[in-house]
Design an enzyme around this catalytic site. Structure first.
Site, PDB file in Angstrom:
ATOM      1  N   ASP A 158       0.477  -1.157   0.277  1.00 13.76           N
ATOM      2  CA  ASP A 158      -0.268  -0.197   0.085  1.00 13.76           C
ATOM      3  C   ASP A 158       0.769   1.317   0.116  1.00 13.76           C
ATOM      4  O   ASP A 158       1.166   1.207   0.911  1.00 13.76           O
ATOM      5  CB  ASP A 158      -1.173   0.120   1.101  1.00 13.76           C
ATOM      6  CG  ASP A 158      -1.580   1.183   1.347  1.00 13.76           C
ATOM      7  OD1 ASP A 158      -2.339   1.363   0.852  1.00 13.76           O
ATOM      8  OD2 ASP A 158      -2.187   1.744   2.150  1.00 13.76           O
ATOM      9  N   GLY A 186      -6.057   4.885  -8.064  1.00 11.38           N
ATOM     10  CA  GLY A 186      -6.073   5.789  -7.637  1.00 11.38           C
ATOM     11  C   GLY A 186      -5.318   7.145  -6.427  1.00 11.38           C
ATOM     12  O   GLY A 186      -4.449   6.739  -6.169  1.00 11.38           O
ATOM     13  N   GLY A 239      -5.594  10.717  -6.222  1.00 10.74           N
ATOM     14  CA  GLY A 239      -5.580  11.554  -5.250  1.00 10.74           C
ATOM     15  C   GLY A 239      -7.092  11.842  -5.138  1.00 10.74           C
ATOM     16  O   GLY A 239      -7.824  13.249  -4.335  1.00 10.74           O
ATOM     17  N   GLY A 291      -8.982  10.221  -2.728  1.00 13.48           N
ATOM     18  CA  GLY A 291      -9.832   9.770  -1.578  1.00 13.48           C
ATOM     19  C   GLY A 291     -10.220  12.029  -0.716  1.00 13.48           C
ATOM     20  O   GLY A 291      -9.622  12.869  -1.043  1.00 13.48           O
ATOM     21  N   CYS A 317      -7.685  13.145   0.862  1.00 13.21           N
ATOM     22  CA  CYS A 317      -6.573  13.634   0.245  1.00 13.21           C
ATOM     23  C   CYS A 317      -6.049  15.181  -0.445  1.00 13.21           C
ATOM     24  O   CYS A 317      -7.019  15.900  -0.635  1.00 13.21           O
ATOM     25  CB  CYS A 317      -6.235  12.524  -1.245  1.00 13.21           C
ATOM     26  SG  CYS A 317      -5.433  12.533  -2.413  1.00 13.21           S
ATOM     27  N   ARG A 340      -9.324  10.482   9.126  1.00 13.35           N
ATOM     28  CA  ARG A 340      -7.995  11.189   9.001  1.00 13.35           C
ATOM     29  C   ARG A 340      -7.414  10.064   7.679  1.00 13.35           C
ATOM     30  O   ARG A 340      -7.020   9.065   7.147  1.00 13.35           O
ATOM     31  CB  ARG A 340      -7.105  11.409   9.462  1.00 13.35           C
ATOM     32  CG  ARG A 340      -6.752  10.114  10.451  1.00 13.35           C
ATOM     33  CD  ARG A 340      -5.370  10.046  11.588  1.00 13.35           C
ATOM     34  NE  ARG A 340      -4.712   8.768  11.756  1.00 13.35           N
ATOM     35  CZ  ARG A 340      -3.791   8.920  12.991  1.00 13.35           C
ATOM     36  NH1 ARG A 340      -3.912  10.632  13.836  1.00 13.35           N
ATOM     37  NH2 ARG A 340      -2.760   8.225  13.224  1.00 13.35           N
ATOM     38  N   GLY A 341      -6.040  11.253   6.701  1.00  9.19           N
ATOM     39  CA  GLY A 341      -5.427  10.599   5.704  1.00  9.19           C
ATOM     40  C   GLY A 341      -4.537  10.184   5.896  1.00  9.19           C
ATOM     41  O   GLY A 341      -3.545   9.932   7.702  1.00  9.19           O
ATOM     42  N   MET A 342      -3.850   8.582   5.510  1.00 10.18           N
ATOM     43  CA  MET A 342      -2.611   8.078   6.313  1.00 10.18           C
ATOM     44  C   MET A 342      -1.478   9.064   5.886  1.00 10.18           C
ATOM     45  O   MET A 342      -0.484   8.825   6.610  1.00 10.18           O
ATOM     46  CB  MET A 342      -2.789   6.550   5.813  1.00 10.18           C
ATOM     47  CG  MET A 342      -3.764   5.573   6.242  1.00 10.18           C
ATOM     48  SD  MET A 342      -3.493   5.481   7.845  1.00 10.18           S
ATOM     49  CE  MET A 342      -2.899   4.670   7.779  1.00 10.18           C
ATOM     50  N   GLY A 343      -1.793  10.392   4.915  1.00  3.40           N
ATOM     51  CA  GLY A 343      -0.466  10.843   4.796  1.00  3.40           C
ATOM     52  C   GLY A 343      -0.808  12.195   5.335  1.00  3.40           C
ATOM     53  O   GLY A 343      -0.190  13.491   5.118  1.00  3.40           O
ATOM     54  N   ARG A 376       3.943   5.290   3.529  1.00  2.00           N
ATOM     55  CA  ARG A 376       3.134   5.408   2.325  1.00  2.00           C
ATOM     56  C   ARG A 376       3.608   6.608   1.348  1.00  2.00           C
ATOM     57  O   ARG A 376       3.305   6.031  -0.091  1.00  2.00           O
ATOM     58  CB  ARG A 376       1.671   4.840   2.939  1.00  2.00           C
ATOM     59  CG  ARG A 376       0.782   5.166   1.624  1.00  2.00           C
ATOM     60  CD  ARG A 376      -0.159   4.740   2.527  1.00  2.00           C
ATOM     61  NE  ARG A 376      -1.341   4.209   1.722  1.00  2.00           N
ATOM     62  CZ  ARG A 376      -1.967   5.001   0.664  1.00  2.00           C
ATOM     63  NH1 ARG A 376      -1.874   6.346   0.549  1.00  2.00           N
ATOM     64  NH2 ARG A 376      -2.964   4.310  -0.760  1.00  2.00           N
TER      65      ARG A 376
HETATM   66  P1  IMP Z   1     -11.861   8.234   0.268  1.00  2.84           P
HETATM   67  O1  IMP Z   1     -12.808   6.305   0.374  1.00  2.84           O
HETATM   68  O2  IMP Z   1     -12.317   8.914  -0.914  1.00  2.84           O
HETATM   69  O3  IMP Z   1     -12.006   8.248   1.259  1.00  2.84           O
HETATM   70  O4  IMP Z   1     -10.419   7.637  -0.402  1.00  2.84           O
HETATM   71  C1  IMP Z   1      -9.728   6.491   0.864  1.00  2.84           C
HETATM   72  C2  IMP Z   1      -8.685   6.519   0.195  1.00  2.84           C
HETATM   73  O5  IMP Z   1      -7.928   7.467   0.123  1.00  2.84           O
HETATM   74  C3  IMP Z   1      -7.835   5.187   0.646  1.00  2.84           C
HETATM   75  O6  IMP Z   1      -7.739   3.244  -0.007  1.00  2.84           O
HETATM   76  C4  IMP Z   1      -6.120   5.314  -0.194  1.00  2.84           C
HETATM   77  O7  IMP Z   1      -5.663   5.411  -1.220  1.00  2.84           O
HETATM   78  C5  IMP Z   1      -6.575   7.445   0.167  1.00  2.84           C
HETATM   79  N1  IMP Z   1      -5.504   7.997   1.332  1.00  2.84           N
HETATM   80  C6  IMP Z   1      -5.965   7.474   3.050  1.00  2.84           C
HETATM   81  N2  IMP Z   1      -5.008   8.363   3.306  1.00  2.84           N
HETATM   82  C7  IMP Z   1      -4.704   9.305   1.985  1.00  2.84           C
HETATM   83  C8  IMP Z   1      -3.658  10.567   2.812  1.00  2.84           C
HETATM   84  O8  IMP Z   1      -3.717  11.311   3.622  1.00  2.84           O
HETATM   85  N3  IMP Z   1      -4.124  10.761   1.319  1.00  2.84           N
HETATM   86  C9  IMP Z   1      -4.060  10.749  -0.413  1.00  2.84           C
HETATM   87  N4  IMP Z   1      -5.047   9.643   0.080  1.00  2.84           N
HETATM   88  C10 IMP Z   1      -4.678   8.839   0.750  1.00  2.84           C
END
Ligand code: IMP
Length: 496
Positions: free
Chosen positions: A255, A304, A306, A308, A311, A391-394, A406
């Site tokens: 990942d 994917g 950008g 999220g 994100c 929260r974002g993992m980034g 990541r």
């Molecule tokens: P969501 O369903 O639109 O909320 O997107 C989830 C996806 O966002 C995750 O599976 C990751 O691929 C991605 N993601 C997770 N954290 C981050 C981040 O901090 N920055 C950018 N993408 C992220």
């Protein structure tokens, strides 16, 4: 000039909001469509949905709820490898046919020890040395729990001893074990290797049988255990993968934010060489990236960059690819290797669009973060609205807790927050109750879409679906309700 632009600006990119599925002649009753899909050539999903490997989305609790309804959760890796493997083991033990390595105690343990364990497990096998495949000597059942002093009374005084147990031997099939349960009217069949050594091999539980009837659509392995995945990064992936596989993980996701890079490709190759396990690689958003991961050995590719909900990659780095176009490009490059559309799902209609574009499954973060089963903190605002953190993992917080790799950044645990460049934010989403209710709406929307397009199966839907591109900026406006909402619909909350 036009040529220069063509050279520099490759093509028009479209988001889910820019396209709509074209309605086709249909004889399909949406209730009768089948949404089963292949995650990899080996792993089948009953619904085409994965949950994101994020620390506010997927731990054992959500992975269990999702697998019971036919999807599959990917346990995040912001934990030590041991703790992450334990989350995997919790899912694998939850509902099973043969429970291998059940929790066990020894006759010398106290009843207090048993009570600690028994919050979750209704009967505890007792082995001579207390190990999960030691010599079976008894079973402590809930009926054995009359005691005077749980701190000093030991299990050997209370347990049902070997001769009174329902025993069978290695090699028995699940059907035979179920038959033994029915005939004996007992709660467990204990499987041993032979009469001489009596080593405990596995157990089969009546409670699990009952659950099989309650959840006929669950996503299970050959041993009828729920399926689960887990994420690894590009640093400690080998040791981590070893522990995850030992715990029974079904699929490992390498990942990262940029899958089309050397260390991701090397990690996939290395994992495929050393382990017999399905690997999902990602994330990519291009033909070249998809091909590179497939060549490295990926069994499925996650797409994917950008989209999220949390994100900021596209804003912070200027890099990204509108998700609908990215999915289509990668599907075309992937041939018969499945594509997972990761991120950007805002409504059930986006799931239908992703699958119609050719993805075999979608991965969801934000839409699950508010469910009861998600691990995020509950936040109650001053006006008494209930939210859960997402929260974002980034985001800085998540990266400080371990996910920096990541984004190819600092080694986890280093206290240099100022050196991290965030690609995600820390936020919250409304609390929305049980995952199952929410899933019903999401899958309901997908089934309706398949009905509109006259498709009975995911395969047929992928082949049949065509799209209409809307004028930029107009589709979204025309598609959304344009009155003040009096009452939230379960699949269209007011916040939108
Ligand atoms: P969501 O369903 O639109 O909320 O997107 C989830 C996806 O966002 C995750 O599976 C990751 O691929 C991605 N993601 C997770 N954290 C981050 C981040 O901090 N920055 C950018 N993408 C992220």
């Amino acid at each position: 000039m036009a040529k220069l632009i063509e050279r520099k600006i490759e093509k028009l990119g479209l988001t889910y909001d820019d396209i709509l599925l074209r309605a086709e002649y249909s004889e399909m009753d949406p209730a009768k469509v089948n949404v089963a899909s292949n995650l990899t050539k080996k792993i089948k999903l009953k619904i085409p949905i994965l949950s994101a490997a994020m620390d506010t989305v997927t731990e054992a609790k959500l992975a269990i709820a999702l697998a019971l309804d036919g999807g599959l959760g990917i346990i995040h890796k912001n934990y030590s490898a041991e703790r992450q493997a334990e989350e995997v083991a919790l899912v694998k033990r939850f509902e099973s046919g043969f429970v291998e390595k059940p929790l066990t105690l020894s006759p010398a343990n106290t009843l207090r020890d048993a009570r600690e364990i028994n919050k979750k497990y209704s009967g505890i096998p007792i082995t001579k040395d207390g190990s999960s495949n030691g010599r079976l000597v008894g079973l402590l059942t809930s009926k054995d729990y009359y005691f005077d002093d749980p701190d000093t009374d030991t299990i050997d005084k209370y347990m049902t001893t070997f001769d009174d147990l329902v025993i069978d031997y290695e090699g028995i099939t699940l059907e035979q074990a179920n038959q033994r349960l029915k005939e004996s009217k007992k709660g467990k069949v204990l499987i041993i290797d032979n009469d001489k050594d009596r080593r405990l091999m596995s157990i089969v539980c009546r409670r699990d049988l009952e659950k099989n009837y309650d959840y006929p659509n669950s996503c299970k392995d050959e041993n009828k255990r729920l399926r689960v995945g887990a994420a690894v990064g590009v640093r400690d992936y080998k040791d981590r993968a070893g522990l995850l596989i030992k715990a029974g993980v079904d699929v490992i996701v390498v990942d990262t934010a940029h899958g089309h890079s050397k260390n991701v490709i090397d990690a996939i190759k290395d994992l495929k060489k050393n382990f017999d396990i399905n690997i999902i690689g990602g994330n990519v958003a291009t033909k070249d990236g998809t091909e590179a991961l497939i060549e490295a050995g990926a069994d499925a590719v996650k797409v994917g960059i950008g989209p999220g909900a949390i994100c900021t990659t596209r804003i912070v780095t200027g890099v990204g690819s509108p998700q609908a176009s990215a999915v289509l490009e990668c599907v075309e490059a992937a041939g018969d290797i499945p594509i997972i559309a990761d991120g950007g799902i805002k409504y059930s209609g986006d799931i239908a669009k992703a699958i119609g574009l050719g993805a075999n499954a979608v991965m969801i973060g934000g839409l699950f973060a508010g469910t009861n089963e998600a691990p995020g903190e509950t936040v109650i605002t001053e006006d008494h609205r209930v939210y859960k953190s997402y929260r974002g993992m980034g985001s800085i917080g998540a990266m400080m807790d371990g996910s920096a790799d990541r984004y190819f950044q600092t080694i986890p645990g280093e206290p240099n927050v100022k050196k991290l460049v965030a690609e995600g934010i820390e936020g919250m989403v409304p609390a929305i109750g049980p995952l199952a209710d929410h899933l019903y709406q999401l899958i309901g929307g997908l089934k309706q879409a398949m009905g509109y397009c006259g498709a009975k199966t995911i395969d047929e839907f992928q082949k049949k679906a065509t799209f209409i591109q809307a004028m930029p900026g107009t589709a979204s406006h025309e598609s959304h309700p344009r009155v003040d909402i009096l009452k939230d619909a379960p699949n269209y909350p007011r916040r939108t």
